[in-house]
Scaffold this active site. Sequence first.
Site, PDB file in Angstrom:
ATOM      1  N   PRO A 345       3.902  -7.148  -2.879  1.00 11.17           N
ATOM      2  CA  PRO A 345       3.035  -6.666  -3.962  1.00 11.17           C
ATOM      3  C   PRO A 345       3.913  -6.082  -5.069  1.00 11.17           C
ATOM      4  CG  PRO A 345       2.786  -5.301  -1.976  1.00 11.17           C
ATOM      5  CD  PRO A 345       3.843  -6.308  -1.661  1.00 11.17           C
ATOM      6  N   ASP A 521       8.723  -3.364  -4.883  1.00  7.41           N
ATOM      7  CA  ASP A 521       7.768  -3.672  -3.817  1.00  7.41           C
ATOM      8  C   ASP A 521       6.916  -2.428  -3.613  1.00  7.41           C
ATOM      9  OD1 ASP A 521       6.485  -4.038  -1.392  1.00  7.41           O
ATOM     10  OD2 ASP A 521       8.190  -5.035  -0.432  1.00  7.41           O
ATOM     11  N   HIS A 522       5.659  -2.531  -3.980  1.00  5.20           N
ATOM     12  CA  HIS A 522       4.815  -1.339  -3.977  1.00  5.20           C
ATOM     13  C   HIS A 522       4.497  -0.851  -2.564  1.00  5.20           C
ATOM     14  CE1 HIS A 522       2.632   1.748  -5.804  1.00  5.20           C
ATOM     15  NE2 HIS A 522       1.813   1.075  -6.587  1.00  5.20           N
ATOM     16  N   ARG A 523       4.864  -1.624  -1.550  1.00  2.16           N
ATOM     17  CA  ARG A 523       4.683  -1.132  -0.184  1.00  2.16           C
ATOM     18  C   ARG A 523       5.737  -0.076   0.133  1.00  2.16           C
ATOM     19  NH1 ARG A 523       5.353  -6.558   3.010  1.00  2.16           N
ATOM     20  NH2 ARG A 523       7.134  -6.505   1.592  1.00  2.16           N
TER      21      ARG A 523
END
Length: 549
Positions: A345, A521-523
């Site tokens: 994401p 990476d938004h995780r």
Amino acid sequence: MSEQEIKVPDLGGADEVEVIEIIVSAGDSVEEEDPILTVESDKASVELPAPAAGKITKITVKVGDKVKEGDVIGMMEGGAGGSDDDGSDKSDEPDPKAESKTEAKSEDSKPAPKKKSGGSRTEVVKVPSLDGFDDVPVIEINVAEGDTVGEDDPLVTVESDKATMEIPSPYAGKIGKILVKEGDKLSEGVDLLEMTIEEDGGDEEETSDSGESAKADSQGSKPEAKADKQEAAPQPQGSTYEPPAPGTKVHAGPAVRKLARELGADLTRVKGSGPKSRILKDDVHAYVKSQLQQAQQGTGVATGSGIPGVKLPDFSQFGEVEREGMSRMMAATATNMQRSWLNVPHVTQFDDADITEMEDFRKAQKVAGEKRGVKMTPLPFLLKACAAALAELPQFNVSLDMERKEVVRKKYIHIGIAVDTPHGLMVPVIRNVDQKGLWELAAESAELAQKARDKQLKPAEMQGACFTITSLGGIGGTAFTPIVNTPEVAILGVSKASMKPVWDGKAFQPRLMLPLSLSYDHRAVNGADAARFTNLLAQLLGDIRTLLL
Ligand code: COA
């Protein structure tokens, strides 16, 4: 208008059959003989026809239900006939027997033995009773000369306008000469093929009853038959598939459908390689194999992610075109990009760094650089600033292990640099950036970039990066959204610096501003940390003395 029951007609000897597809729904209007649902025995799939023209009011079975002759499968309004107990003259009804008699019994095709030699004998297998069908065209020969088959393995598939039937092998044995070909029209009693049947001890009577011993043999010969077929399996299909058009019917025989059910393969996604795109067992095996391979390699772009592939038009209809194979590097880059794009994401954080002083300093190094034979570009400063930011904000120096639900924290700082080469994008890695000086970084990045252009990079020189810098500053542009080089969790895109008016509280000052685009990476990283990261970079590049701290 009276409502009548729709019942399962005579199934030509089959006891219980399974509903595998419901073709109509309540409210649908049907003509007499229009298919209502498809049932399947272990020998054949059959469409049960509407007993009369009319409107379906209810379907009372569902996929997976087992039905037998006389069972009610639904209700309809309309024309007469169809219900067994309505007392109507059935002479006008479609002959349900003709439509359901699809079971070509293997017993029927057991002929008298032709000859016996030592421990084996040769038989001519004949077409068994086709229950009233004559001149049914062969649409597929399921075996080849030399194949070993088990009893009941399909030998030949025939198709009438009502049903598809597989003629099963009456014996376990080895296929000899095949006496029919695709397109031939078969009727009961026609010679199909020759088979050699191994016999235990060879002392059975030379009568057709000896089929029983062959039946016993078949238990032992089945695994061999399977192994043969695996060897003959075609290459796996590509990673893209064309989603079926709505309402597309799967063209496959019962054995293939059964196999697909056992393996959990969706037949609408399997490309048939048989005549008229008919799906063969090998197609199902190849499809399942390709799905497993994609899952293992993480390239399950089309099916693994549930995202349909892109269907290409025929470009030549718009003008002249030329096709050329992708280089291995281009294909690998495409796969990696897509894998990252689909798995990560992405969010991109933008900022500007004031590099006016940094550029003055860099330009002042020109003579020193000439002496050293090294050109000082903005890249070493970026490397140094990123290494400092990674040390300060270690949540950017991680990889995610989603399988084990763990965060892998790295205690080293290796940074990849994207290099544009004539043969594609390459990303050599500079190790321990935090421990190197600007000159060393300038020399090493120039050397690695040249090696990349000369295709001289070793695999180890492209591995182990924690973070990547992709600089388009020498080319142009104001901002872009780079794709994270997963399993890294962030990448810095750098665009071309330009003079901008910057308000200093009293007046606008001309400052050289460097655009930064940080994709992450938004995780692994939250937005606030991303803003902190670009802020810190801007601060470090704005006053390079802080790089020493
Ligand atoms: N703003 C303004 N000018 C810049 C700049 C920036 N952000 N970055 C570099 N420049 C200048 C350099 O100073 C140099 O100018 P000079 O010759 O007047 O000193 C010129 O642009 C060319 O620099 P370059 O040769 O590109 O060196 P570099 O160290 O900045 O970059 C590479 C090295 C390997 C990164 C670069 O050559 C490259 O391949 N970039 C493309 C990467 C890419 O394709 N990324 C896309 C991935 S999707």
